[in-house]
Scaffold this active site. Structure first.
Site, PDB file in Angstrom:
ATOM      1  N   HIS A  16       0.848  -1.204   0.000  1.00 11.06           N
ATOM      2  CA  HIS A  16       0.000   0.000   0.000  1.00 11.06           C
ATOM      3  C   HIS A  16       0.878   1.248   0.000  1.00 11.06           C
ATOM      4  O   HIS A  16       1.295   1.744   1.052  1.00 11.06           O
ATOM      5  CB  HIS A  16      -0.917  -0.022   1.230  1.00 11.06           C
ATOM      6  N   HIS A  18       1.137   4.958  -2.321  1.00 14.58           N
ATOM      7  CA  HIS A  18       0.677   5.809  -3.434  1.00 14.58           C
ATOM      8  C   HIS A  18       1.913   6.400  -4.111  1.00 14.58           C
ATOM      9  O   HIS A  18       2.730   7.055  -3.441  1.00 14.58           O
ATOM     10  CB  HIS A  18      -0.213   6.931  -2.907  1.00 14.58           C
ATOM     11  N   HIS A 196      -9.862   1.448  -0.235  1.00 13.43           N
ATOM     12  CA  HIS A 196      -9.668   2.171   1.018  1.00 13.43           C
ATOM     13  C   HIS A 196     -11.009   2.183   1.752  1.00 13.43           C
ATOM     14  O   HIS A 196     -12.010   2.657   1.205  1.00 13.43           O
ATOM     15  CB  HIS A 196      -9.250   3.617   0.762  1.00 13.43           C
ATOM     16  N   GLU A 199     -10.992   3.656   7.267  1.00 10.02           N
ATOM     17  CA  GLU A 199      -9.967   4.618   7.695  1.00 10.02           C
ATOM     18  C   GLU A 199     -10.734   5.780   8.329  1.00 10.02           C
ATOM     19  O   GLU A 199     -10.668   5.994   9.523  1.00 10.02           O
ATOM     20  CB  GLU A 199      -9.131   5.087   6.497  1.00 10.02           C
ATOM     21  N   ASP A 277       1.792   4.034   3.035  1.00  9.41           N
ATOM     22  CA  ASP A 277       0.780   4.913   2.443  1.00  9.41           C
ATOM     23  C   ASP A 277       1.432   6.051   1.630  1.00  9.41           C
ATOM     24  O   ASP A 277       1.529   5.960   0.409  1.00  9.41           O
ATOM     25  CB  ASP A 277      -0.123   5.471   3.554  1.00  9.41           C
ATOM     26  N   ASP A 278       1.869   7.103   2.305  1.00 12.41           N
ATOM     27  CA  ASP A 278       2.467   8.286   1.646  1.00 12.41           C
ATOM     28  C   ASP A 278       3.641   8.741   2.526  1.00 12.41           C
ATOM     29  O   ASP A 278       3.558   9.771   3.214  1.00 12.41           O
ATOM     30  CB  ASP A 278       1.427   9.414   1.562  1.00 12.41           C
TER      31      ASP A 278
HETATM   32  N1  ADE Z   1      -4.684   8.971  -0.997  1.00 10.29           N
HETATM   33  C1  ADE Z   1      -3.425   9.008  -0.548  1.00 10.29           C
HETATM   34  N2  ADE Z   1      -3.369   8.678   0.750  1.00 10.29           N
HETATM   35  C2  ADE Z   1      -4.646   8.401   1.135  1.00 10.29           C
HETATM   36  C3  ADE Z   1      -5.248   7.992   2.341  1.00 10.29           C
HETATM   37  N3  ADE Z   1      -4.536   7.770   3.455  1.00 10.29           N
HETATM   38  N4  ADE Z   1      -6.581   7.832   2.361  1.00 10.29           N
HETATM   39  C4  ADE Z   1      -7.303   8.039   1.260  1.00 10.29           C
HETATM   40  N5  ADE Z   1      -6.788   8.420   0.099  1.00 10.29           N
HETATM   41  C5  ADE Z   1      -5.465   8.605   0.020  1.00 10.29           C
HETATM   42 ZN    ZN Z   2      -3.721   4.882   0.910  1.00 12.60          ZN
END
Ligand code: ADE
Ligand code: ZN
Length: 333
Positions: A16, A18, A196, A199, A277-278
């Site tokens: 996971h 992006h 997703h 969350e 994630d990011d």
């Molecule tokens: N796009 C990038 N990170 C995200 C996240 N944590 N939740 C939803 N969309 C995303």
């Molecule tokens: Zn994500």
């Protein structure tokens, strides 16, 4: 073993991530300077990405994406991200890619972006030993029509590199069933499915992703912990959660590592995997996540090896690719 460096050499599988969200801030600043775009508002005084909350995070993310304008930009981005992942010990990564940011959903343009990204991934395999597959991802707050175009791009380019389809973005926008057509289209093209959910939405959002989109993996899914029946369902069905604890903490979902439900989900028999994630947005790394979980829950190398095996088994990959990942994950003793 509780420091990030302790875990850097451990081979890892990340499910996971992006691609745009993994862009180092300096990389985005460099592109902005080349293109004379003023993006100073999205950075803090230390040069990191600055955002107040989840909605603002999505805005900052999309602002950063405005300087990713050409296939060549994505080639450079892919190389930078895979190098960063390889430094963390990642041997196989599944990255979310959005045609919305690669030609706006136009299939011919998407093919050009994809060619550049695929070449960059092949270069990284040679140079850094890391393999990559991509999950084409629609953005929930862009709406179902855009998602159809995204699914069309995914279905037309499904194959050795594009192996999955997913949905990200604002979980508060619309309902999973609005995107059922896109997921049906992707499923018919043979793609693995993830969404997703759980969350920002509660357990009902995870149920809706399972029932309406028929996914086998859930991005995050951590709020399933609020419903014991749902936790049982996840465990029994073998649904895999792509858990990103550092992301959840940075966005304020949980107060600290001890409060994060990943250990409870695992103890309940749910298949959990770990991702970032990011990472630059959340000031995290995959080795840093492992170290924090080792401190919070006493997890040891054997635990992380088991989690990585779960990730390899859940990867959207054919049998030969999975066997190769498992071999690289567990070098001969
Ligand atoms: N796009 C990038 N990170 C995200 C996240 N944590 N939740 C939803 N969309 C995303
Ligand atoms: Zn994500």
């Amino acid at each position: 073993m509780t420091a990030p460096e302790d875990f850097r050499a451990l081979p890892k599988v990340e499910l996971h991530l992006h691609l745009e969200g993994a862009a180092p801030p300096a990389f985005i600043r460099g592109l902005a300077a080349e293109k004379s775009v003023d993006l100073s508002r999205i950075f803090d005084v230390r040069g990191g990405y600055a955002f107040r909350d989840f909605k603002h995070f999505l805005q900052v993310y999309e602002a950063a994406c405005t300087v990713l304008q050409t296939p060549e930009d994505f080639r450079r981005l892919t190389r930078a991200v895979l190098e960063q992942s390889a430094e963390q010990g990642v041997i196989h990564t599944e990255a979310f890619l959005s045609p919305d940011f690669c030609g706006g959903g136009d299939l011919a343009a998407w093919r050009e972006y994809l060619a550049a990204i695929t070449e960059a991934a092949a270069d990284a395999r040679k140079t850094n030993g890391i393999t990559m597959r991509a999950i084409v991802t629609c953005i929930r707050h862009f709406g179902p029509e855009k998602a159809r175009a995204t699914a069309h791009c995914a279905a037309e380019t499904a194959g050795d590199f594009i192996t999955g389809f997913g949905i990200a973005g604002d979980e508060g926008a619309g309902a999973p069933r609005d995107f059922a057509w896109a997921f049906d289209c992707a499923r018919e093209a043979g793609l693995g499915l993830t969404a997703h959910a759980g969350e920002w939405g509660g357990p009902e959002s995870v149920r809706a992703a399972l029932d309406d989109l028929r996914v086998t993996r859930i991005g995050h899914g951590v709020r399933a912990i609020e419903d014991r029946n749902l936790v049982e369902r996840l465990a029994e069905s073998g649904t895999v959660l792509e858990v990103c604890p550092g992301s959840n903490l940075a966005l304020g979902l949980y107060a600290d590592w001890a409060a994060h439900p990943v250990a409870k989900l695992r103890a309940a028999g749910v298949k959990v995997t770990l991702s970032t994630d990011d990472p630059p947005f959340f000031h995290t790394t995959l080795s840093g996540e492992y170290a924090a979980l080792a401190r919070a829950h006493g997890w040891e190398e054997a635990d992380f090896r088991a989690l990585n095996r779960t990730a390899a088994e859940a990867a959207f990959a054919d049998a030969a690719t999975r066997a190769d990942i498992l071999t690289r994950l567990e070098p001969a003793i």
